[in-house]
Scaffold this motif. Structure first.
Motif, PDB file in Angstrom:
ATOM      1  N   THR A  67       0.830  -1.202   0.000  1.00  0.00           N
ATOM      2  CA  THR A  67       0.000   0.000   0.000  1.00  0.00           C
ATOM      3  C   THR A  67       0.864   1.250   0.000  1.00  0.00           C
ATOM      4  O   THR A  67       0.573   2.221  -0.693  1.00  0.00           O
ATOM      5  N   GLN A  68       1.952   1.203   0.784  1.00  0.00           N
ATOM      6  CA  GLN A  68       2.866   2.348   0.787  1.00  0.00           C
ATOM      7  C   GLN A  68       3.339   2.645  -0.627  1.00  0.00           C
ATOM      8  O   GLN A  68       3.410   3.791  -1.054  1.00  0.00           O
ATOM      9  N   LYS A  69       3.671   1.584  -1.349  1.00  0.00           N
ATOM     10  CA  LYS A  69       4.175   1.747  -2.716  1.00  0.00           C
ATOM     11  C   LYS A  69       3.086   2.254  -3.645  1.00  0.00           C
ATOM     12  O   LYS A  69       3.278   3.221  -4.377  1.00  0.00           O
ATOM     13  N   ALA A  70       1.944   1.543  -3.654  1.00  0.00           N
ATOM     14  CA  ALA A  70       0.934   1.778  -4.682  1.00  0.00           C
ATOM     15  C   ALA A  70       0.128   3.042  -4.410  1.00  0.00           C
ATOM     16  O   ALA A  70      -0.100   3.839  -5.316  1.00  0.00           O
ATOM     17  N   VAL A  71      -0.289   3.227  -3.161  1.00  0.00           N
ATOM     18  CA  VAL A  71      -1.145   4.362  -2.864  1.00  0.00           C
ATOM     19  C   VAL A  71      -0.309   5.553  -2.409  1.00  0.00           C
ATOM     20  O   VAL A  71      -0.478   6.667  -2.887  1.00  0.00           O
ATOM     21  N   GLY A  72       0.625   5.281  -1.500  1.00  0.00           N
ATOM     22  CA  GLY A  72       1.428   6.370  -0.947  1.00  0.00           C
ATOM     23  C   GLY A  72       2.269   7.069  -1.999  1.00  0.00           C
ATOM     24  O   GLY A  72       2.240   8.280  -2.129  1.00  0.00           O
ATOM     25  N   GLN A  73       3.006   6.267  -2.754  1.00  0.00           N
ATOM     26  CA  GLN A  73       3.928   6.888  -3.719  1.00  0.00           C
ATOM     27  C   GLN A  73       3.400   6.821  -5.134  1.00  0.00           C
ATOM     28  O   GLN A  73       3.991   7.356  -6.048  1.00  0.00           O
ATOM     29  N   PHE A  74       2.279   6.119  -5.338  1.00  0.00           N
ATOM     30  CA  PHE A  74       1.656   5.950  -6.643  1.00  0.00           C
ATOM     31  C   PHE A  74       2.612   5.394  -7.694  1.00  0.00           C
ATOM     32  O   PHE A  74       2.607   5.807  -8.856  1.00  0.00           O
ATOM     33  N   ASP A  75       3.466   4.447  -7.269  1.00  0.00           N
ATOM     34  CA  ASP A  75       4.334   3.761  -8.217  1.00  0.00           C
ATOM     35  C   ASP A  75       3.605   2.534  -8.745  1.00  0.00           C
ATOM     36  O   ASP A  75       3.756   1.452  -8.224  1.00  0.00           O
ATOM     37  N   LEU A  76       2.805   2.725  -9.794  1.00  0.00           N
ATOM     38  CA  LEU A  76       1.977   1.619 -10.267  1.00  0.00           C
ATOM     39  C   LEU A  76       2.805   0.445 -10.763  1.00  0.00           C
ATOM     40  O   LEU A  76       2.477  -0.703 -10.502  1.00  0.00           O
ATOM     41  N   GLY A  77       3.885   0.735 -11.478  1.00  0.00           N
ATOM     42  CA  GLY A  77       4.701  -0.344 -12.050  1.00  0.00           C
ATOM     43  C   GLY A  77       5.254  -1.276 -10.987  1.00  0.00           C
ATOM     44  O   GLY A  77       4.950  -2.471 -10.980  1.00  0.00           O
ATOM     45  N   PRO A  78       6.063  -0.751 -10.039  1.00  0.00           N
ATOM     46  CA  PRO A  78       6.605  -1.616  -8.984  1.00  0.00           C
ATOM     47  C   PRO A  78       5.509  -2.275  -8.162  1.00  0.00           C
ATOM     48  O   PRO A  78       5.626  -3.443  -7.782  1.00  0.00           O
ATOM     49  N   ALA A  79       4.430  -1.517  -7.896  1.00  0.00           N
ATOM     50  CA  ALA A  79       3.344  -2.095  -7.099  1.00  0.00           C
ATOM     51  C   ALA A  79       2.719  -3.283  -7.819  1.00  0.00           C
ATOM     52  O   ALA A  79       2.410  -4.303  -7.201  1.00  0.00           O
ATOM     53  N   ALA A  80       2.560  -3.165  -9.139  1.00  0.00           N
ATOM     54  CA  ALA A  80       1.976  -4.265  -9.911  1.00  0.00           C
ATOM     55  C   ALA A  80       2.916  -5.465  -9.900  1.00  0.00           C
ATOM     56  O   ALA A  80       2.485  -6.605  -9.698  1.00  0.00           O
ATOM     57  N   ALA A  81       4.217  -5.197 -10.102  1.00  0.00           N
ATOM     58  CA  ALA A  81       5.197  -6.286 -10.085  1.00  0.00           C
ATOM     59  C   ALA A  81       5.169  -6.980  -8.729  1.00  0.00           C
ATOM     60  O   ALA A  81       5.164  -8.211  -8.631  1.00  0.00           O
ATOM     61  N   PHE A  82       5.108  -6.167  -7.677  1.00  0.00           N
ATOM     62  CA  PHE A  82       5.095  -6.723  -6.328  1.00  0.00           C
ATOM     63  C   PHE A  82       3.817  -7.528  -6.080  1.00  0.00           C
ATOM     64  O   PHE A  82       3.857  -8.616  -5.485  1.00  0.00           O
ATOM     65  N   SER A  83       2.671  -7.020  -6.569  1.00  0.00           N
ATOM     66  CA  SER A  83       1.409  -7.756  -6.409  1.00  0.00           C
ATOM     67  C   SER A  83       1.521  -9.139  -7.020  1.00  0.00           C
ATOM     68  O   SER A  83       1.030 -10.124  -6.452  1.00  0.00           O
ATOM     69  N   LEU A  84       2.150  -9.223  -8.196  1.00  0.00           N
ATOM     70  CA  LEU A  84       2.254 -10.512  -8.872  1.00  0.00           C
ATOM     71  C   LEU A  84       3.124 -11.472  -8.079  1.00  0.00           C
ATOM     72  O   LEU A  84       2.813 -12.653  -7.947  1.00  0.00           O
ATOM     73  N   ILE A  85       4.221 -10.948  -7.515  1.00  0.00           N
ATOM     74  CA  ILE A  85       5.090 -11.800  -6.706  1.00  0.00           C
ATOM     75  C   ILE A  85       4.336 -12.296  -5.477  1.00  0.00           C
ATOM     76  O   ILE A  85       4.374 -13.477  -5.127  1.00  0.00           O
ATOM     77  N   TYR A  86       3.604 -11.379  -4.857  1.00  0.00           N
ATOM     78  CA  TYR A  86       2.754 -11.680  -3.701  1.00  0.00           C
ATOM     79  C   TYR A  86       1.770 -12.791  -4.059  1.00  0.00           C
ATOM     80  O   TYR A  86       1.599 -13.783  -3.342  1.00  0.00           O
ATOM     81  N   PHE A  87       1.122 -12.640  -5.209  1.00  0.00           N
ATOM     82  CA  PHE A  87       0.155 -13.603  -5.716  1.00  0.00           C
ATOM     83  C   PHE A  87       0.811 -14.974  -5.904  1.00  0.00           C
ATOM     84  O   PHE A  87       0.261 -16.000  -5.501  1.00  0.00           O
ATOM     85  N   LEU A  88       2.007 -14.982  -6.474  1.00  0.00           N
ATOM     86  CA  LEU A  88       2.707 -16.244  -6.717  1.00  0.00           C
ATOM     87  C   LEU A  88       3.055 -16.935  -5.405  1.00  0.00           C
ATOM     88  O   LEU A  88       2.966 -18.157  -5.295  1.00  0.00           O
TER      89      LEU A  88
END
Lengths: 102, 297
Positions: B250-271
């Motif tokens: 959330t810090q990444k995606a909402v706080g800093q609005f870094d969509l790219g890293p947040a998306a990459a991180f979400s996928l790793i989280y999902f895996l």
């Protein structure tokens, strides 16, 4: 529509492959239904199980490679980071191996 | 007499088409967009650059992420180790029938009805050294307890909060499993002169396997995605002692609005979640298989 959602060609190719794989597996299943069998994996699996394990493993192989590319560069004192295609080939070998022998 | 095999009608598969379309819009397409964003640097809707695996590399080599992941694994492990045995013990000691059973069920289930952010607030007050019941009591006992200042205390408080909030779920599931065991099993055990432990080990535990599997998976996934309670209680601190994966994301995606890293991180989280659930599910299935084969010796 594709412009609107900012789709890129590599992602499109990736998902097309996944869909083709699923369609292919469905046709294969209809032609000759799978049976549970035991390979090198710790449990008995069907063809679909092995595809899932293979794809999951492939994802992990690529991620691990991307994560460790920095080390590998330093370790082998390469000039630039090794290409992602290396891990792609490794992961595809793993996928085929799991499907056949898993 | 010839054996005729019944032709298999595959047309029934079309009946799941409506569900498939719903799931496509609610889960598959959004997941595909996440994959799509994870390979791009989106500066503004008009300006976006394809960056390949750059975000994945950045996320995989992020020290903070490693810390959050390790923290998360420790937390989820502790949650399972405490909540599952405690839930079973609770279910075993609950009355089996009568008004007492209903009353206990309601009381045990109470904490499940409380919304996450309220749970966080309750514990925030509960743990305060000046007015909180637990905080003040611990202070009186001479323990310098402070969930805002001490990393270990903060971590343990979050764990305790999760145990308080979710052990009842495990208990209710285990209780449902216990009640579905026919009396005949207990009669047989009594005739054999089986001890209490033997009854638990060879009748109750195997019969509860199904519900316990659900309990383990639910508790694992929920604790792995925990966000609101630590966010309200500690805000991820002190330092990043209670920053778990969701909070970091959330810090990444909402706080800093870094969509790219947040998306990459979400996928790793999902895996990671996918792998854990797959392994846990298979492991528990196998446990059931060997138990069936082992059966009565």
């Amino acid at each position: 529509m594709f412009e609107w959602m900012a789709w890129t060609t590599p992602v499109a190719i990736f998902f097309t492959c996944i869909v083709l794989m699923l369609a292919g597996m469905t046709v294969w299943e209809l032609k000759s239904p799978t049976t549970m069998r035991k390979g090198f994996l710790p449990m008995a699996t069907t063809r679909g199980d092995r595809l899932f394990i293979g794809l999951l493993g492939a994802a992990y192989i690529n991620l691990a490679f991307v994560g460790m590319a920095g080390w590998i560069t330093e370790w082998l004192s390469l000039e630039q980071e090794p290409s992602i295609w290396i891990s792609f080939v490794v992961s595809m070998v793993w996928l085929v191996w799991t499907l056949r022998k898993g | 007499m010839s054996v005729t095999t019944k032709p298999v009608n595959q047309k029934a598969w079309f009946l799941i088409l409506p569900v498939f379309i719903c799931v496509a819009f609610s889960a598959i397409l959004p997941l595909m967009t996440v994959v799509n964003y994870s390979v791009q640097d989106i500066i503004s809707p008009e300006r976006r650059v394809f960056v390949g695996t750059e975000w994945f590399a950045a996320v995989m080599r992020d020290e903070d992420l490693h810390a959050a992941l390790w923290n998360q694994l420790k937390f989820s492990g502790a949650v399972l180790l405490v909540e599952i045995p405690l839930g079973i013990a609770l279910a075993l000691s609950m009355p089996a029938a009568g008004w007492k059973a209903s009353a206990t069920l309601v009381i045990v289930a109470l904490s499940l009805l409380i919304p996450w952010n309220v749970v966080g607030t309750i514990w925030q007050i509960f743990g305060r050294a000046d007015i909180g019941l637990m905080g003040a009591t611990l202070q009186r006992l001479g323990i310098e307890y402070s969930y805002t200042g001490d990393a270990l205390h903060a971590w343990l408080t979050v764990l305790l909060m999760d145990i308080w909030h979710w052990t009842p779920l495990v208990a209710l599931l285990a209780y449902a499993g216990l009640r579905s065991i026919p009396d005949a099993y207990y009669h047989a055990a009594r005739i054999d002169g089986a001890s209490k432990f033997a009854v638990f080990r060879y009748i109750q535990l195997p019969k509860m396997r199904g519900v316990l599997m659900i309990a383990v998976l639910l508790r694992f996934m929920d604790s792995f995605m925990i966000y609101t309670e630590p966010f309200v209680l500690t805000g991820g601190g002190p330092g990043n002692a209670t920053t778990f994966l969701s909070q970091y994301l959330t810090q990444k995606a909402v706080g800093q609005f870094d969509l790219g890293p947040a998306a990459a991180f979400s996928l790793i989280y999902f895996l990671i979640i996918l792998l854990f659930c797959f392994v846990l599910y298979n492991w528990m299935q196998r446990l059931g298989q060997t138990e069936k084969e082992g059966g009565h010796d």
